[in-house]
Write an enzyme that holds these catalytic residues in place. Sequence first.
Site, PDB file in Angstrom:
ATOM      1  N   SER A  95       0.833  -1.163  -0.069  1.00 32.46           N
ATOM      2  CA  SER A  95       0.095  -0.183  -0.001  1.00 32.46           C
ATOM      3  C   SER A  95       0.843   1.048   0.043  1.00 32.46           C
ATOM      4  O   SER A  95       1.758   1.140   0.582  1.00 32.46           O
ATOM      5  CB  SER A  95      -0.819   0.154   1.242  1.00 32.46           C
ATOM      6  N   HIS A  99       2.357  12.065  -0.970  1.00 29.02           N
ATOM      7  CA  HIS A  99       1.848  13.511  -0.696  1.00 29.02           C
ATOM      8  C   HIS A  99       2.932  14.610  -1.391  1.00 29.02           C
ATOM      9  O   HIS A  99       4.080  14.585  -0.932  1.00 29.02           O
ATOM     10  CB  HIS A  99       1.693  13.932   0.580  1.00 29.02           C
ATOM     11  N   HIS A 109      -2.574   7.559  -4.531  1.00 25.57           N
ATOM     12  CA  HIS A 109      -2.825   6.222  -3.626  1.00 25.57           C
ATOM     13  C   HIS A 109      -2.837   4.928  -4.468  1.00 25.57           C
ATOM     14  O   HIS A 109      -3.648   4.831  -5.632  1.00 25.57           O
ATOM     15  CB  HIS A 109      -3.961   6.176  -2.630  1.00 25.57           C
ATOM     16  N   ASN A 111      -2.879   0.625  -3.767  1.00 21.56           N
ATOM     17  CA  ASN A 111      -3.020  -0.839  -2.913  1.00 21.56           C
ATOM     18  C   ASN A 111      -3.337  -2.255  -3.620  1.00 21.56           C
ATOM     19  O   ASN A 111      -4.287  -2.008  -4.399  1.00 21.56           O
ATOM     20  CB  ASN A 111      -4.012  -0.466  -1.522  1.00 21.56           C
ATOM     21  N   VAL A 112      -2.658  -3.040  -3.469  1.00 24.32           N
ATOM     22  CA  VAL A 112      -2.769  -4.529  -4.035  1.00 24.32           C
ATOM     23  C   VAL A 112      -2.631  -5.461  -2.835  1.00 24.32           C
ATOM     24  O   VAL A 112      -1.528  -5.270  -1.822  1.00 24.32           O
ATOM     25  CB  VAL A 112      -1.975  -4.724  -5.257  1.00 24.32           C
ATOM     26  N   ARG A 113      -3.492  -6.250  -2.613  1.00 25.34           N
ATOM     27  CA  ARG A 113      -3.670  -7.133  -1.544  1.00 25.34           C
ATOM     28  C   ARG A 113      -4.108  -8.477  -1.724  1.00 25.34           C
ATOM     29  O   ARG A 113      -4.888  -8.713  -2.860  1.00 25.34           O
ATOM     30  CB  ARG A 113      -4.314  -6.504  -0.301  1.00 25.34           C
ATOM     31  N   GLY A 262      -2.094  -4.197  14.446  1.00 27.98           N
ATOM     32  CA  GLY A 262      -0.942  -3.830  13.374  1.00 27.98           C
ATOM     33  C   GLY A 262      -0.016  -2.716  13.808  1.00 27.98           C
ATOM     34  O   GLY A 262      -0.331  -1.934  14.737  1.00 27.98           O
ATOM     35  N   ARG A 263       1.008  -2.504  12.939  1.00 26.63           N
ATOM     36  CA  ARG A 263       1.920  -1.499  13.456  1.00 26.63           C
ATOM     37  C   ARG A 263       1.369  -0.155  13.239  1.00 26.63           C
ATOM     38  O   ARG A 263       1.256   0.283  12.108  1.00 26.63           O
ATOM     39  CB  ARG A 263       3.210  -1.742  12.675  1.00 26.63           C
TER      40      ARG A 263
END
Length: 307
Positions: A95, A99, A109, A111-113, A262-263
């Site tokens: 992800s 900016h 932006h 994202n691939v998941r 998560g972190r």
Amino acid sequence: MSNTVQIDAVAAWLHDLQDRICAGLTEIDGKENFREDSWTRPTGGGGRTRVLAEGGVFEQAGVNFSDVTGDALPPAATAKRPELAGRAFRAMGVSLVVHPRNPYVPTSHANVRFFMATKPDAEPVFWFGGGFDLTPYYGFDEDAVHWHQVSRDACEPFGAAVYPRFKQWCDDYFYLKHRDEHRGVGGLFFDDLNEWGFEQSFAFTRSVGDHYLPAYLPIVARRKDMPHGEHERDFQLYRRGRYVEFNLVYDRGTIFGLQTGGRTESILMSLPPNVRFRYNWAPAAGTPEARLYTDFIKPRDWLGLSA
């Protein structure tokens, strides 16, 4: 249609995608490099977060790879698939949010998941998701058309209906209900993709990820050196507030990360480094700022396909 899951191939491609995107953004920035933090998650898995800060072109760019496991899918992942509640999972993805410094360069932006949910004595359930979208501060038709043409190019080998379907999904998803506003000019968004089988679903996800740089870098090159002043910078910071609102209120990736422990630094790397909120403000009619609202941050047929 093959459903044989090749999870190591997905992980290898995601690692390579992160490397290639960081290299492309570093080259056009021309000043700073990405700093990498490798991390592990106490309940399973980890990742590597890369952030470029105070660059020549990008005020901040974050490109995150994660590969995490857990004993039970969180509500964000099962809201539309309640039959999967309680399954163990493995989730991996790349992800990124960029900016820019110049207000004439849009934020982007991508994202691939990949998810796989498992439980004893049952077939694993997998799915892919992702996409990319563009959030300009000052709109240019040329940029929006280019962005959507590359989006269509990513989809075209998989059927004529794919781009309209996932463009519409993007328009619907990146929408701030409490503002009655779309976040930007859209792009592609898809989720829960497994009906094509593993091989075809993975091929499509690769196509989306591989088309991000061709979609974004030509726009950055056109706009990064445009003269601007404090007026344009002020509007950029104001509009960044909408980005913050969406990511903290609606974004499924943010919610999933927080729900799974998560972190935090990696999850919130998508937020801009500087932002300005202003009470009950609206641009004056006829200004370039007003044109963003009237002509750009609303669903449009940028490629004239409906005609």
